[in-house]
Motif scaffolding. Structure first.
Motif, mmCIF file in Angstrom:
data_model
loop_
_atom_site.group_PDB
_atom_site.id
_atom_site.type_symbol
_atom_site.label_atom_id
_atom_site.label_comp_id
_atom_site.label_asym_id
_atom_site.label_seq_id
_atom_site.Cartn_x
_atom_site.Cartn_y
_atom_site.Cartn_z
ATOM 1 N N SER A 179 -6.467 1.747 -35.003
ATOM 2 C CA SER A 179 -6.012 2.821 -35.890
ATOM 3 C C SER A 179 -5.326 3.898 -35.064
ATOM 4 O O SER A 179 -5.652 4.084 -33.890
ATOM 5 C CB SER A 179 -7.207 3.434 -36.634
ATOM 6 O OG SER A 179 -8.009 4.167 -35.749
ATOM 7 N N CYS B 239 -13.950 6.200 -31.314
ATOM 8 C CA CYS B 239 -13.397 5.085 -32.084
ATOM 9 C C CYS B 239 -12.518 4.156 -31.259
ATOM 10 O O CYS B 239 -11.576 4.595 -30.603
ATOM 11 C CB CYS B 239 -12.570 5.636 -33.238
ATOM 12 S SG CYS B 239 -11.771 4.338 -34.193
ATOM 13 N N LYS C 272 -7.623 10.759 -34.289
ATOM 14 C CA LYS C 272 -8.484 9.717 -33.735
ATOM 15 C C LYS C 272 -9.855 10.319 -33.392
ATOM 16 O O LYS C 272 -9.940 11.331 -32.684
ATOM 17 C CB LYS C 272 -7.806 9.154 -32.478
ATOM 18 C CG LYS C 272 -8.396 7.885 -31.966
ATOM 19 C CD LYS C 272 -7.913 6.656 -32.708
ATOM 20 C CE LYS C 272 -8.606 5.403 -32.154
ATOM 21 N NZ LYS C 272 -8.520 4.273 -33.036
HETATM 22 S S1 SF4 Z 1 -10.967 4.493 -38.015
HETATM 23 FE FE1 SF4 Z 1 -12.643 5.822 -38.657
HETATM 24 S S2 SF4 Z 1 -13.716 6.268 -36.767
HETATM 25 FE FE2 SF4 Z 1 -11.688 5.503 -36.193
HETATM 26 S S3 SF4 Z 1 -10.394 7.308 -35.949
HETATM 27 FE FE3 SF4 Z 1 -10.188 6.597 -38.042
HETATM 28 S S4 SF4 Z 1 -11.681 7.788 -39.212
HETATM 29 FE FE4 SF4 Z 1 -12.249 7.949 -37.066
#
Ligand code: SF4
Length: 385
Positions: free
Chosen positions: A27, A23, A19
């Motif tokens: 995710s 962000c 992570k």
């Molecule tokens: S979605 Fe993009 S910004 Fe967020 S943790 Fe994953 S790679 Fe990093």
């Protein structure tokens, strides 16, 4: 034959290797087995979707998360499920986002064979120190290797994401990031300012500084509002010099390489989101999938949060989203969509903003001026009814 409507399809892959510190997207990290299971669930969701005949698909966007953590065959099967279910335009734009730290030659060649014709690389900065601070898993060198491999594999439409207003970033370091990427002759750049989001490690560290900045006071580590604006002007100037046009507040492209998928969002065309937490807009009804992975994997996809947009909300969205684009909005299309004279709804607003030099009108279109783009938050807020 019945006329079909344009449709954009979004596929959400909620997995990342690690992570990033800034962000707040939906995710998380995962095991291979969990990703496999998720890909199966996604395919079921697509296969179970009904009522597809009224659309033809103009774009597919695989985003995340980090879609490139999936195995190539998983991505291929997801795309196949869409192609088997929907009427696809022959020249549909098919994008996948990719983290530069996850690309291999095999993966890129397979993507091309699967019909993916646009690659969006999340780079953010060319400085390894800044990448480390952001918590990115890749270096600039990793990006360069991935980029050149992508060109070799035949990708002729590549976007690079860059991020300004980073802690400790100077005007020079931003300029260097921009120039290095422009010299690679990319087709598209998305350049966003960092937002310090609540609940992220960056929030713990920089929230106070961000508050100072928002109040227009001196901050300690984050670039000031003035410096941030300077970076924005520099972006506009340098991208222009290298033949990329600003076609939206944060997006720059060579002519003909504007992202069709995002343009469809800004034009409020129908789009369907598949995957965890994915949103859809169908006939002015906004829907959202569950954000609970266990539930999603049990097949309870449910486009569950249902919001029917009122006429007023639809008009506001048309203005907010449409005016983000350089070409603005068509008053004729507005009147056709809402059966109301544009001037009756927004005549006064437009006149006021024209007097302030923030919008312009020409050939039955309304669009933001350069000053309007600079002050877009203020300008767009005036279209709230
Ligand atoms: S979605 Fe993009 S910004 Fe967020 S943790 Fe994953 S790679 Fe990093």
């Amino acid at each position: 034959m019945e006329q079909t409507k344009n449709l954009g399809i979004y596929i959400h892959i909620p997995f990342c290797i690690r992570k990033c510190a800034y962000c707040d997207f939906l995710s998380f990290t995962s095991e291979e087995e969990a990703r496999k299971k998720y890909a199966e669930s996604l395919i079921s969701e697509i296969q179970q979707f009904e009522d597809v005949k009224r659309w033809h698909v103009t774009s597919i966007f695989i985003g995340g998360g980090t879609p490139s953590v999936l195995k190539e065959e998983e991505t291929g099967r997801i795309l196949e499920a869409i192609q088997n279910k929907f009427n696809m335009d022959e020249d549909a734009e098919i994008t996948t986002e990719a983290n530069p730290g996850t690309l291999t030659k095999d993966k890129l060649y397979t993507y091309r064979r699967q019909g993916i014709n646009r690659l969006s690389l999340g780079l953010q900065s060319v400085h390894d120190k800044e990448l480390k601070l952001l918590g990115r898993i890749h270096t600039y060198d990793d990006f360069l290797k991935g980029f050149h491999l992508a060109r070799e594999a035949g990708f002729s439409n590549i976007n690079v994401d860059l991020m300004s207003a980073l802690p400790g970033q100077t005007a020079d370091s931003w300029k260097e990031s921009l120039l290095k990427i422009l010299r690679l002759k990319v087709e598209h750049i998305s350049a966003y300012s960092l937002i310090i989001e609540e609940g992220t490690p960056f929030y713990e560290k920089y929230a106070d500084d961000a508050k100072l900045r928002d109040m227009g006071e001196d901050c300690h580590i984050l670039p000031s509002e003035e410096e941030d604006r300077g970076m924005y002007y520099e972006t506009r100037r340098l991208t222009g010099e290298y033949g990329l046009e600003q076609y939206e507040i944060s997006n720059y492209a060579k002519p003909g390489y504007e992202c069709r998928h995002n343009q469809a969002y800004w034009l409020r065309q129908d789009y369907l989101g598949f995957g965890l937490g994915a949103s859809s807009l169908i006939d002015n009804v906004r829907l959202r999938n569950t954000v609970d992975l266990a539930q999603y994997n049990q097949g309870i996809f449910k486009k569950e949060e249902r919001e029917v947009l009122s006429l007023q909300e639809q008009m506001e969205e048309t203005m907010f989203l449409g005016l983000r684009m350089k070409g603005g909005i068509s008053t004729v299309e507005f009147e056709t969509a809402f059966h109301t004279p544009f001037s009756a709804v927004y005549g006064k607003t437009v006149l006021g903003l024209k007097n302030e030099g923030l919008v312009q009108t020409e050939d039955e279109r309304v669009f933001l001026t350069e000053k309007g783009f600079d002050l877009s938050n203020y300008t767009l807020a005036q279209f709230l009814l």
